[in-house]
Each structure stands twice: as structure tokens, then as C-alpha cells.
Motif scaffolding. Structure first.
Motif, short mmCIF file in Angstrom:
data_model
loop_
_atom_site.label_atom_id
_atom_site.label_comp_id
_atom_site.label_asym_id
_atom_site.label_seq_id
_atom_site.Cartn_x
_atom_site.Cartn_y
_atom_site.Cartn_z
N GLN A 33 0.83 -1.20 0.00
CA GLN A 33 0.00 0.00 0.00
C GLN A 33 0.87 1.26 0.00
OE1 GLN A 33 -3.48 -0.03 2.65
NE2 GLN A 33 -2.99 -2.15 3.14
N LEU A 37 0.78 4.27 -2.75
CA LEU A 37 0.59 5.65 -2.33
C LEU A 37 1.78 6.52 -2.76
CD1 LEU A 37 -0.98 7.81 -0.78
CD2 LEU A 37 0.17 7.05 1.31
N LEU A 40 1.50 7.41 -6.39
CA LEU A 40 0.49 8.43 -6.66
C LEU A 40 1.00 9.82 -6.32
CD1 LEU A 40 -2.70 6.62 -5.28
CD2 LEU A 40 -2.09 6.98 -7.68
N LEU A 41 1.90 9.93 -5.35
CA LEU A 41 2.40 11.23 -4.92
C LEU A 41 3.56 11.74 -5.77
CD1 LEU A 41 2.33 10.70 -1.04
CD2 LEU A 41 0.66 11.90 -2.46
N SER A 52 3.15 1.21 -8.64
CA SER A 52 1.89 0.48 -8.50
C SER A 52 2.07 -0.99 -8.82
CB SER A 52 0.82 1.09 -9.40
OG SER A 52 0.53 2.41 -9.02
#
Length: 257
Positions: A33, A37, A40-41, A52
Motif C-alpha cells: 500500500q 501511495l 500516486l504522490l 503500483s
């Protein structure tokens, strides 16, 4: 994870999940996870995809790790320990590794048209439906002892739900490839949820829950049936889409062709 490592061994009278496995599962799951995350940042598409991929691989691995303990739980459980819930109590745990592998496969093949839609269908329709049905049946049939569904009827209800969900997954894949109309997609999406909602006898639950001598129960789990399985089910989408589809077919003469 909490259900698998804590509650299921108590229900079935057998311990198959070790604390070492629990710690390893949590470590791998949280790491996966965190990678997603972090991707995505980054605000970078390529980095996001790379992060991912690594994160989903770790998440899938954590689910595959639960396969052997889940199989052992099914084989060594006490006789008749899950009669009031039946197949709904065991099958989700046995299929967890398959869902992990499926999600990693779908992500790797995401550039193929329809694979993204297939992935959403696998998680949101097949997997979450199984978990929700198992939770609702376990609470009301086993813990509260209302018996909203007779144990002999659970396999038929559960397998029918799975078949409807699998059919929707196939249609979702075809819809992503432009082979199926949105009306067919919407109808297939609503049917599994509508089937579960009607099969779990909401009228019986409401009567036992809010009558003068109502049985104590979890209001959150009851709300999950009334809200999630009713509004999320797409009952509205299903009915309106079916009507629209029929009118369109009658208009061009294909309904009775």
C-alpha cells in the motif's frame, strides 16, 4: 485479516494462522500500500505505474500467503461448525489467493482493452459481494440466530450470486472492448446485488430488528444490507436500463425478432 486470524479459528475450533504469518502478512500488505501511495504522490505517470506494479505484486503475494492456512482451516474445522452459514463461511477464504493472482494479472495486462473493467468487476462485484454476504449471514444466522436464510438454501443463493457476478465480469470485459451496450452492462451489474438483497429477506430482518421484542443486532451490518445491497446494487440502474433497453428494442423491432 482480522477475521482470518482471529474470528475464524474461534468459530471453527481450529488454529491454522500463526502470529509469525500475521506479522509477515501485515508487513507485506502495508509495504504494498505504501508503494502504491508513493507512486500516486510522484506526479509522474511512469513512476506511478512502476510503483503500483510493485505494490500490487506485494498485495497479491500477501493474499496468496493466506491460501495454505485457509485450506488447512477448511480441512481441519470441527464437524458441523459452520452449518448455519455453510459454503459462504469457507469459500471466500479458499478463493483469496485466486483473487490476488487475478488482480496482479489484470494489472500487468492493463493495456489490453477491457482488462481494467474486468479488474473492477472482480474486486467490487465478485470479491466484495462474497465478503458482504458471508458477513451478513455469519452475523444474523450464527451470532444473532435469526436464521434469515435456511442453511440448506445457502449454497444455491451463494453459487447463483457467484454465477451472476462472473457473468457481469465477462460482460464488463466485453464492454471495455466496445462489444456490449451500456444497458446490458448496467443490467448485469445490478442483478448480482439485487439477487443478494432479495435472497437475504430484508423484510424478515426489519421485522425482527424493529418489532417490539426485536432481537439485539449490529445496526451497522443491518445498514450494510439495506444501503449497500439496495442502493449500490443498482436496483434503480437495473430497472431503468431494462425498461430503456426494451423500449429501444421494440422501437427498432429487434425485441421480438
Amino acid at each position: 485479516a482480522g477475521i482470518a486470524f482471529d474470528i475464524l479459528p474461534l468459530i471453527h475450533g481450529v488454529v491454522t494462522f500463526e502470529y509469525t504469518l500475521l506479522r509477515l502478512y501485515l508487513l507485506i500488505n502495508v509495504a504494498g500500500q505504501a508503494l502504491i501511495l508513493g507512486g500516486l504522490l510522484t506526479n509522474d505517470v511512469q513512476l506511478m505505474q512502476d510503483f503500483s506494479t510493485a505494490g500490487i505484486a506485494l498485495l497479491s503475494w500477501s493474499l496468496v500467503m493466506l491460501g495454505n492456512p485457509g485450506k488447512s482451516l477448511h480441512q481441519n474445522k470441527q464437524t458441523d461448525s459452520d452449518d448455519v452459514v455453510g459454503i459462504a463461511s469457507i469459500l471466500p477464504g479458499l478463493l483469496v489467493p485466486a483473487f490476488g493472482i487475478a488482480m496482479l494479472t489484470v494489472w500487468v495486462l492493463r493495456d489490453i482493452p477491457g482488462m481494467v473493467q474486468l479488474g473492477f468487476a472482480i474486486v467490487l462485484v465478485i470479491f466484495l459481494n462474497m465478503i458482504n454476504v458471508a458477513t451478513i449471514l455469519s452475523h444474523f444466522n450464527r451470532r444473532v440466530n435469526i436464521n434469515i436464510v435456511k442453511p440448506n438454501n445457502i449454497p444455491f443463493i451463494f453459487i447463483t450470486m457467484l454465477l451472476l457476478s462472473i457473468v457481469h465480469s465477462i460482460i464488463a470485459f466485453l464492454y471495455g472492448r466496445g462489444k456490449v451496450d451500456v444497458e446490458i452492462f448496467s443490467i448485469s451489474l445490478g442483478l448480482p446485488f439485487l439477487w443478494v438483497f432479495l435472497s437475504l429477506k430484508p423484510h424478515k430482518l426489519l421485522h425482527n430488528s424493529f418489532s417490539k421484542n426485536g432481537i439485539p443486532h449490529s445496526k451497522l451490518i443491518l445498514a450494510s444490507l439495506v444501503s449497500y445491497l439496495l442502493y449500490r446494487s443498482g436496483c434503480y440502474i437495473c430497472s431503468i436500463s431494462l425498461l430503456h433497453f426494451a423500449i429501444r428494442c421494440m422501437g427498432d423491432g429487434t425485441l421480438f425478432a
